[in-house]
Design an enzyme around this catalytic site. Structure first.
Site, mmCIF file in Angstrom:
data_model
loop_
_atom_site.group_PDB
_atom_site.id
_atom_site.type_symbol
_atom_site.label_atom_id
_atom_site.label_comp_id
_atom_site.label_asym_id
_atom_site.label_seq_id
_atom_site.Cartn_x
_atom_site.Cartn_y
_atom_site.Cartn_z
ATOM 1 N N ARG A 104 -2.509 -10.687 -10.311
ATOM 2 C CA ARG A 104 -3.380 -10.305 -9.193
ATOM 3 C C ARG A 104 -4.134 -11.552 -8.775
ATOM 4 O O ARG A 104 -4.935 -12.086 -9.563
ATOM 5 C CB ARG A 104 -4.335 -9.187 -9.614
ATOM 6 C CG ARG A 104 -5.466 -8.985 -8.642
ATOM 7 C CD ARG A 104 -6.255 -7.741 -8.903
ATOM 8 N NE ARG A 104 -5.499 -6.568 -8.504
ATOM 9 C CZ ARG A 104 -6.005 -5.348 -8.383
ATOM 10 N NH1 ARG A 104 -7.291 -5.145 -8.640
ATOM 11 N NH2 ARG A 104 -5.265 -4.334 -8.004
ATOM 12 N N HIS A 131 -0.056 -5.408 -1.440
ATOM 13 C CA HIS A 131 -0.314 -4.657 -2.687
ATOM 14 C C HIS A 131 0.898 -3.739 -2.925
ATOM 15 O O HIS A 131 0.819 -2.510 -2.787
ATOM 16 C CB HIS A 131 -1.616 -3.862 -2.563
ATOM 17 C CG HIS A 131 -2.165 -3.371 -3.869
ATOM 18 N ND1 HIS A 131 -1.551 -3.610 -5.087
ATOM 19 C CD2 HIS A 131 -3.279 -2.623 -4.152
ATOM 20 C CE1 HIS A 131 -2.264 -3.047 -6.044
ATOM 21 N NE2 HIS A 131 -3.301 -2.452 -5.510
ATOM 22 N N GLN A 134 0.964 -0.627 -5.363
ATOM 23 C CA GLN A 134 0.214 0.494 -4.808
ATOM 24 C C GLN A 134 1.112 1.318 -3.882
ATOM 25 O O GLN A 134 1.136 2.551 -3.965
ATOM 26 C CB GLN A 134 -1.004 -0.048 -4.039
ATOM 27 C CG GLN A 134 -1.911 1.022 -3.503
ATOM 28 C CD GLN A 134 -2.621 1.785 -4.614
ATOM 29 O OE1 GLN A 134 -3.237 1.181 -5.469
ATOM 30 N NE2 GLN A 134 -2.530 3.104 -4.606
ATOM 31 N N ASP A 221 -8.786 2.892 3.003
ATOM 32 C CA ASP A 221 -9.090 1.888 1.970
ATOM 33 C C ASP A 221 -10.416 1.237 2.366
ATOM 34 O O ASP A 221 -10.915 1.427 3.488
ATOM 35 C CB ASP A 221 -7.940 0.856 1.910
ATOM 36 C CG ASP A 221 -8.128 -0.194 0.820
ATOM 37 O OD1 ASP A 221 -8.937 0.038 -0.105
ATOM 38 O OD2 ASP A 221 -7.488 -1.264 0.898
ATOM 39 N N CYS A 261 -6.472 4.193 -2.153
ATOM 40 C CA CYS A 261 -5.964 3.488 -3.334
ATOM 41 C C CYS A 261 -7.025 3.336 -4.416
ATOM 42 O O CYS A 261 -6.688 3.070 -5.574
ATOM 43 C CB CYS A 261 -5.421 2.124 -2.929
ATOM 44 S SG CYS A 261 -6.647 1.098 -2.116
ATOM 45 N N ARG A 289 0.372 5.287 -10.300
ATOM 46 C CA ARG A 289 0.520 3.837 -10.468
ATOM 47 C C ARG A 289 1.296 3.562 -11.758
ATOM 48 O O ARG A 289 2.206 2.722 -11.798
ATOM 49 C CB ARG A 289 -0.857 3.144 -10.539
ATOM 50 C CG ARG A 289 -1.635 3.112 -9.234
ATOM 51 C CD ARG A 289 -0.993 2.188 -8.214
ATOM 52 N NE ARG A 289 -0.841 0.829 -8.717
ATOM 53 C CZ ARG A 289 -1.804 -0.108 -8.736
ATOM 54 N NH1 ARG A 289 -2.993 0.172 -8.233
ATOM 55 N NH2 ARG A 289 -1.567 -1.326 -9.200
HETATM 56 N N1 CP Z 1 -5.913 0.503 -6.518
HETATM 57 C C1 CP Z 1 -6.067 -0.537 -7.362
HETATM 58 O O1 CP Z 1 -5.284 -1.489 -7.352
HETATM 59 O O2 CP Z 1 -7.130 -0.424 -8.194
HETATM 60 P P1 CP Z 1 -7.727 -1.596 -9.115
HETATM 61 O O3 CP Z 1 -8.265 -2.645 -8.179
HETATM 62 O O4 CP Z 1 -8.789 -0.944 -9.933
HETATM 63 O O5 CP Z 1 -6.616 -2.156 -9.952
HETATM 64 N N1 NVA Z 2 -7.830 -3.737 -0.058
HETATM 65 C C1 NVA Z 2 -8.440 -3.648 -1.367
HETATM 66 C C2 NVA Z 2 -7.543 -2.950 -2.318
HETATM 67 C C3 NVA Z 2 -8.100 -2.778 -3.713
HETATM 68 C C4 NVA Z 2 -7.155 -2.103 -4.650
HETATM 69 C C5 NVA Z 2 -8.759 -5.038 -1.883
HETATM 70 O O1 NVA Z 2 -7.926 -5.937 -1.733
HETATM 71 O O2 NVA Z 2 -9.854 -5.236 -2.417
#
Ligand code: CP
Ligand code: NVA
Length: 303
Positions: A104, A131, A134, A221, A261, A289
């Site tokens: 990430r 993502h 997701q 989101d 999400c 997930r």
């Molecule tokens: N939706 C998601 O990716 O959650 P986290 O940021 O908690 O991993």
């Molecule tokens: N769009 C959000 C998604 C988090 C899972 C972010 O990138 O923070």
């Protein structure tokens, strides 16, 4: 599955996408039935996180445990990607220890760099641009809720962000019709939209009311994503009218599925009563997930 890495949903063919969905369903059913799932014994997942996480970290780690493998968490202060060591060297070294890497990161080029230099599969656990894990879980969830994906009207209310981009790519593969209602200036990336339009309908609107009547799914989101903390206040003022609340849900079909999400901001993009209400499949999404990612890892590592 023929792909070596999973950086973006649009790498998948329609067959590969359905292969993943089918395995996710089997793994979920088998887990519920208490059947053994030791298909990744002695395999290790390296997890690189430059941003916080609840779902991604725990679902990957628990998923590995359930399949008889192990996961190693490397947080922002552990390896200091790009500061202490180059992306290239981290990819090469991790590949000497682990069987699969999930990362990430902020800049999408970082995940591409890891994938380029690693000799084991690399999974995108979120970048500023995409993502994809997701979107896999989300389409699995939509399929569970609606028993089909082709022709489903998926309406995204909010920012044209990383989650929206991956949902657009997944819509293109599955034949879902994607509509986004966003304030002017917050549209999704044009190249993503153009690519998806070769396979499905992608509509961009600026008034949520126009997008609600036909929606089978309403998805939202956060307005400011991780890394956008400094512009969160400014963005918030632009998203007035884009909150998914009881009034908005009343304008949609009775059986509309509400998705997010997570993490959610209940004083901003979604009302807590909607997120926890009868139309919500948000917590199924969170659970899924794990099932979708277990299928992904198994197909990448065991192929
Ligand atoms: N939706 C998601 O990716 O959650 P986290 O940021 O908690 O991993
Ligand atoms: N769009 C959000 C998604 C988090 C899972 C972010 O990138 O923070």
């Amino acid at each position: 599955m023929n792909i070596e890495n999973f950086v973006s949903v649009n790498q998948l063919s329609n067959d590969e996408f359905w292969e993943l969905m089918a395995l996710a369903r089997n793994l979920k059913q088998d887990l519920r039935a208490g059947k053994s799932q030791l298909i990744l014994q002695e395999k290790t997942l390296g997890m690189v996180f430059l941003k916080p996480s609840l779902r991604t970290r725990v679902s990957f780690e628990v998923g590995m445990t359930q399949m008889g493998g192990h996961a190693v968490y490397l947080g922002p202060d552990d390896i200091k990607l790009g500061e202490r060591e180059t992306t290239e060297d981290i990819a090469i070294v991790l590949s000497r220890y682990v069987n699969v890497i999930m990362a990430r990161v902020f800049d999408h080029r970082t995940i591409e760099g890891l994938a380029e230099h690693a000799s084991v599969p690399v999974i995108n656990g979120l970048t500023d641009f995409l993502h994809p894990c997701q979107a896999l879980a989300d389409f699995f969830t939509i399929y569970e809720a609606k028993r089909e994906l082709e022709g489903i009207n998926l309406t995204f209310v909010g920012d044209g962000n990383n989650v929206a981009h991956s949902l657009i790519y997944a819509s293109a593969i599955a034949g879902a019709n994607f509509t986004i209602a966003c304030p002017e200036g917050f549209e999704p990336d044009e190249a993503v939209v153009e690519e998806a339009r070769k396979s499905t309908e992608v509509n961009i609107l600026h008034d949520p009311a126009e997008a609600l009547g036909d929606a089978d799914v309403i998805y939202t989101d956060v307005w400011a994503s991780m890394g956008e903390e400094d512009i969160a206040g400014e963005k918030k003022s632009r998203f007035d009218g884009f909150r998914v609340d009881e009034e908005m849900i009343k304008k949609a079909k009775d059986d509309v599925a509400v998705m997010h999400c997570l993490p959610a901001h209940y004083d901003e993009e979604i009302a807590q009563s909607v997120a926890h209400g009868p139309n919500s499949v948000i917590f199924e999404q969170a659970e899924n997930r794990m099932h979708a990612q277990k299928a992904l890892i198994a197909l990448l590592v065991n192929n």
